[in-house]
Structure formats: C-alpha cells, structure tokens
Design an enzyme around this catalytic site. Structure first.
Site, PDB file in Angstrom:
ATOM      1  N   ASP A 236       0.991  -1.507   0.084  1.00 40.65           N
ATOM      2  CA  ASP A 236      -0.340  -0.098  -0.016  1.00 40.65           C
ATOM      3  C   ASP A 236       0.793   1.363   0.119  1.00 40.65           C
ATOM      4  O   ASP A 236       0.475   2.333  -0.606  1.00 40.65           O
ATOM      5  CB  ASP A 236      -0.883   0.541   1.009  1.00 40.65           C
ATOM      6  CG  ASP A 236      -1.556   1.254   1.136  1.00 40.65           C
ATOM      7  OD1 ASP A 236      -2.489   1.126   0.554  1.00 40.65           O
ATOM      8  OD2 ASP A 236      -1.844   2.100   1.961  1.00 40.65           O
ATOM      9  N   LYS A 240       1.743   4.487  -3.350  1.00 43.29           N
ATOM     10  CA  LYS A 240       1.624   5.842  -2.920  1.00 43.29           C
ATOM     11  C   LYS A 240       2.756   6.649  -3.064  1.00 43.29           C
ATOM     12  O   LYS A 240       3.122   7.623  -3.555  1.00 43.29           O
ATOM     13  CB  LYS A 240       1.351   5.448  -1.608  1.00 43.29           C
ATOM     14  CG  LYS A 240      -0.398   5.947  -0.718  1.00 43.29           C
ATOM     15  CD  LYS A 240       0.164   5.483   0.781  1.00 43.29           C
ATOM     16  CE  LYS A 240      -1.686   5.309   2.050  1.00 43.29           C
ATOM     17  NZ  LYS A 240      -1.877   5.269   2.326  1.00 43.29           N
TER      18      LYS A 240
END
Lengths: 377, 377
Positions: A236, A240
């Site tokens: 995750d 980003k």
C-alpha cells in the site's frame, strides 16, 4: 449563476458512502457558494443505479441516503429498484450504461467519474471516460499504479484529473506538490510515513513492545486490514510512493520500487492462514525487530517505515531516523511528508496529520470535486 | 490547445522581480504543459510599462529582464521607453491605462492582475478590475485587510481570486484551508507562528540570549524590516491572522484583533528614531522577556509569538506553549500552522516550512496564476 457538477460515484464502501453523506449534508454550504453537486449514478462492483433520464434528472438525496443504508446492511443495490425512482443495471450492462452516460454528458454538461473503489476493474472505464471528455476524481490508488500506458492515458488532460485522497487521505499532499511543481520549483527529495497502520506499529515497538503484540492490538483496534499482512507487506505504501514518483515525472512501475515486506515469504497469505500468522507466525518476527530497535536506539535513532524518493532511488521500508526529526517524532497513526526542493532546501516543507479514515478520505474527494468546478459550464 | 494567461504585474520590488524571472525561466516547463503566461504590463508606484497593443502584443522576455535590472539599480521604469518596444505611463495616466487594459481584456481573453506590491494604493484598481471580469492574484496583504466593504468586493467572485502568498509565503496554507472548508469540514481552531522574524527572535531568546542582542543580529542578518519595530509591532502577523479569520467567514477588522506589541508606546517610530531604538530602547526590553522566558521554562514551556483564531477570539502575541508541541519545537525562521477541524481534531493538520523570502513568495504567486488557468478561454 449556479455551477452544476454532474457526477457518477463508483464504489460505495466506507469512503463512497461517507462521500454521499458529505454531499447531502453540504447542500446548504454549496448552495451558498453557487454550486450544485448532481449525482446521476452510483455503482458498486456488481450494479449501477442511475437516474432514468440523466440529462434532466438526478438521484434524489433520499435515494442516496437509502442507498447508503442498503450497502451498510450488506444488501444488493437492486433493492433500490423497488422505489421506481431509479434504474438498476447489472454486470456488463452496468459498464455499458456508465459509458453511455459518460458519452452523453462528458462533452455537453460535463461529468466527473468519482472512483472510491479499491479495484483495478475501473481502469478500462476510466480511460474511456477520459476520451469522452469526463473529469476523473480518485481515492482509488489502483488506476494510477497500473501500467505507464494506463497512467499516460488517465493524465492526458492533467486539469481533468484529481486524486488527493490516493496519498495521505485528505491531507493536502498532491495539491501541494502540484503547486510546487507548477511554479518551477524542482522537488529533489520526498520522504514520508504514509501508512497510519505502520506508523502506529513502528512507534509502539519503539517503546519496547514486541511487534507480535503491537500488530494484534492494532488489529483489535481496527487499525489494520482484515489480514494485517496487507499492511505489513508495504504494498500500500509502495503504491503511494509510485503515485508521488510519477507525479515528479518518473516513468517507473510498481516493480521498480524496492519494497521491504515485514514478514518472510514462508508466512505469505498463500502459505499461511491469517489465524496461523497472528498466532504463531508473528512471534517469529519479534526478535529481529527488537534487535533493530535496540541498535537504532544506541545511536539516538528510531525506526520508521517510510517511502523515500530521491535521485534515482524510490523505495519503501524501515529506515533508522533521528529521534529529533519530523519523522522520528511521529507518534500514533498520523502521516507525515517532508518535501525538499529549491525553495525548501535546508528545512523541508512538512505536511502532517490524520492520513486515514473514511471521513477524512471522503473530505479529500469532495474538495477535489469542488476544485474542478471551473471545468463545468 | 494552448492556454494563454494574460497578466499585469503591479509592484516590482523583490517579489515582483523574482516572479518575472520565474516566469521567464519556466517558459519551457509551461510550454510542455500547454500554458503561455503573457505579461502585457508591469507597474510600480509611479509608472506603468505596457505593450503598445495589448490585444496582439506582450512584453518580450528581454524587456522583462531589462526591467528587473533597471529596478534593481534603483532607476525609473521610464528608462525602458528608450527601447521603443513599450509605452510608459506615469501617475494618474498609469492607473487610467491599467483600467483601460482591464476593460479591454477582462471579459474577452481574460486578464489577471497580480499584486506584488505592499501598498494600499492598489485597492481601488483591484476592486474596479473585479467588476471588469479580471482575476486577482495577490502577495500584497493590504487589500484583504482593509475594510469589510473592500474585502467583500474583492472576493465577490471567489474563484477569480488567489492569494496564497499573503500568509506563510509559498506554503500551501490558503489553498489547504480552502480545501478543508469546501469539503464542509468546519475549522474550529487555528494557531500558528507566521513571522519568520519573530520565530527566529523567540527561539533565540529561549536559549538565554537577551532580546536586544537577538534583534540586532536579526537586523544584521537581513531577517528584519529596515526598522525592526515593523516586525516587533505584530502588525504583520495581525494582518495574516485577519486574512485567515475572514477566510473562515469572520466579519472582523484589523482593530478587532488583540495585538501584543513587543515594545512600549514610548519607543514607537514617531517618538524614537531607529538608531535610538536599536541603541538604548531595546536594552530596556531585556529584563521583562528574560523573566518571561525563565518563568515559562519552569513549567517546561517556551514562548512563541503566535496567532490564535478560535471561538470568538482572534489575537496575536506571545504565548507559553509546551516545548514538545509543533509550535514549541519550532526553531529558526520556519513558519508553522496547526489547523483543527472535525477531520483534524485530536491531532491537527500541520503545515510547516520556510514562510518568507522572495523566491518562495514568488513561487506561491506563480502557482496561483497557474491554478486559475481554467478561467481563461
């Protein structure tokens, strides 16, 4: 003169439902600003609920709120068809209908597709919608972290796309980076803690708690995904980091990023169940992390799980950082991002605050929608 | 398709000249983004240099750079007339000509008036330009801190105005606040250190140095205004506080703000010369500040010169703050702002970084100009 922003919401999980509730509760505020948000359709992974004639009708607020209740209860969007006020399409019909609406409104009254899903399946829809003149607002990280081809397509009209909530939830990270870049101030380094979960874990292990215990309590507190390995894998954070790096103009993919996964491959989801991992797997991680924490502490440092983008390096993982730095001081689940550029060289530009939560994420999406108002007639 | 943004720059002091240089050096970047910044005129307090036919001509880059050199040398803009490439108007002719250009371009190709002056004299011009359909971009704090009547006029088309660099230079303070407010997230408290000079002074006196010595070295380092009382009066911080409060919807004026002036009225500019103040006046302030610093330190606190906006309170002055808070940790001349809202309640949204300097301020102005591009045809 009233500005009417027509939109279709894709994804009605926690963020999507919160967005609909924000839209309804902000009606008086937006009316004062001369803006009307006109929700013509809402989709989930299976169905698409749409106003019978999108040119003249929208989904009424009571339908939107009922839709939120239905989804919270775990029911199907088909339940809404009973009211007779909306049409409901399913599966491939659903996608086809969304494209029809995009074609009809995209280049006339304008249309924003708002992707609050967490799925890669929206990508073909989004790329087609771009060609049909639609604006795109995303909280979904997947479309921007797919192939460079998809990425180039999505940003082919840079003013038509907003995605603040893909990094740091509603924190003004993307908008601030855009401002810096558009003023010709070259960004040379970004370092940040962009996972509330890993931020919490790293600041708790700093206090001497075993990581096994910290991850279990994080799960109990609802800070982690149902399978905490989804957080501990670093994927995750890597998504980003990729979004930030591409924003800086880097033409890289997810597999160009060096990612430190906090568990060994013997404990991967395919090999070990969640229960096994939480029960016995995690315990095996305690010793190593404890040693690393102690070693860092000897030099007055702490461990943080960060993303670093500088020179030709884009990586996410545990770094030893000075206890007395914005990242080192970080406690709990706040996100923090340090940006270094010509204007911010000695001391970085620092943006810090809550970087997760449906409320904050949906607020970021709503601010993005308001921000594209000048593109609507 | 190229986006052409026509603009007139008002004020060619340090920030204005830096902006012109940024515009010229960003040409390749902006060309890549399909944007052309078309500078049709530049004014200072006396004169207005303008392209002979603003509908078809702009000031060439070599004229803009020559203009910067002329102003750096302290010469008159009239020197430029010799080139034959521009027209130069003076005094009332100058204002009249700016209005003519605004009337001609405002509602056709669009025009942005960019106010980088530090004067109240631009207010009548700006308010007229708003009526003529122009956009306004400001680094100048005076127009937004004048009467509520002027303020209401200036923001009557909220999308046509940008003023990031009025608070915290290029730091994304105003744009972030706008995002929070437009998403319906109510801001309940703002606290910040918004003067690089006073930030430096307060962190130096914390180390035990007498304020007299600190102010003198700040002046030597170029951190203060020529008369350091312009910083120590708190008026500059009060103007920033007023801009933030009005952004939150407060209908207040400068004299509704409680302002702590760091010198007594016996040392005011009308009563005492700068030399006297620096020589003997300042010494009389040492004892009191030293005592306050010691007292705060006993409770583990430090002194910071801050602005506070919350409930019905808007004030600027020295506050005792926890050493271990974002404001308490602030060192040197960085600005920091903490914003508390529904989304940012336990922990604030924090924005920190260099909040002064011509480069950063001009970069903020340039980002604002790029941000209004969708309003141009």
């Amino acid at each position: 003169m009233k500005k009417v922003i027509s939109l279709i919401l894709m994804g009605c999980g926690g963020v999507g439902r919160q967005l609909l509730q924000h839209i309804v509760s902000c009606r008086p505020l937006h009316a004062k600003q001369g803006i009307h948000l006109r929700v013509v359709g809402v989709s989930d992974s299976k169905s698409f609920v749409v106003a019978p004639d999108v040119s003249t009708m929208e989904l009424a607020d009571n339908s939107l709120l009922q839709l939120c209740r239905i989804k919270s209860d775990g029911s199907s969007l088909h339940t809404l068809a009973a009211s007779g006020q909306v049409e409901v399409f399913t599966d491939s019909e659903s996608t086809k209908k969304i494209i029809d609406v995009a074609a009809l409104l995209g280049k006339s009254t304008g249309l924003a597709l708002v992707d609050c899903s967490a799925s890669s399946e929206t990508i073909p829809l989004l790329t087609q919608a771009v060609d049909l003149g639609c604006c795109i607002v995303m909280a979904n990280k997947k479309p921007l972290t797919s192939t460079m081809e998809d990425y180039d397509k999505l940003i082919s009209h840079p003013r038509h796309i907003r995605h603040e909530s893909t990094v740091g939830a509603g924190l003004p990270v993307i908008s601030s980076l855009h401002r810096i870049l558009s003023s010709g101030d070259p960004v040379c380094r970004i370092i940040g803690s962009l996972s509330g979960t890993l931020g919490y874990v790293m600041s708790e292990v700093e206090d001497g708690k075993p990581i096994s215990e910290v991850v279990r309590s994080a799960k109990t507190l609802g800070y982690t995904e149902p399978d905490p390995r989804d957080d501990l894998s670093g994927m995750d954070v890597a998504r980003k980091a990729l979004i930030l790096a591409r924003l800086l103009g880097w033409r890289i993919n997810l597999d160009d990023i060096k990612i430190e996964c906090l568990y060994p491959k013997e404990m991967a989801p395919g090999v070990m169940s969640v229960e096994e991992f939480l029960g016995t797997g995690l315990l095996l991680l305690d010793k190593d992390i404890k040693e690393r924490v102690s070693k860092a502490s000897l030099s007055g440092n702490v461990l943080r799980y960060v993303c670093v983008i500088e020179a030709s390096r884009c990586e996410v993982g545990i770094q030893e950082l000075a206890k007395d730095s914005p990242l080192g001081r970080l406690r709990g689940s706040d996100n923090v991002l340090e940006i270094y550029s010509r204007c911010y060289n000695d001391q970085p530009l620092v943006i810090q605050g809550a970087g997760a939560g449906n409320d904050t994420t949906a607020a970021g999406v709503l601010a993005d929608i308001i921000d594209i108002q000048d593109l609507f007639p």
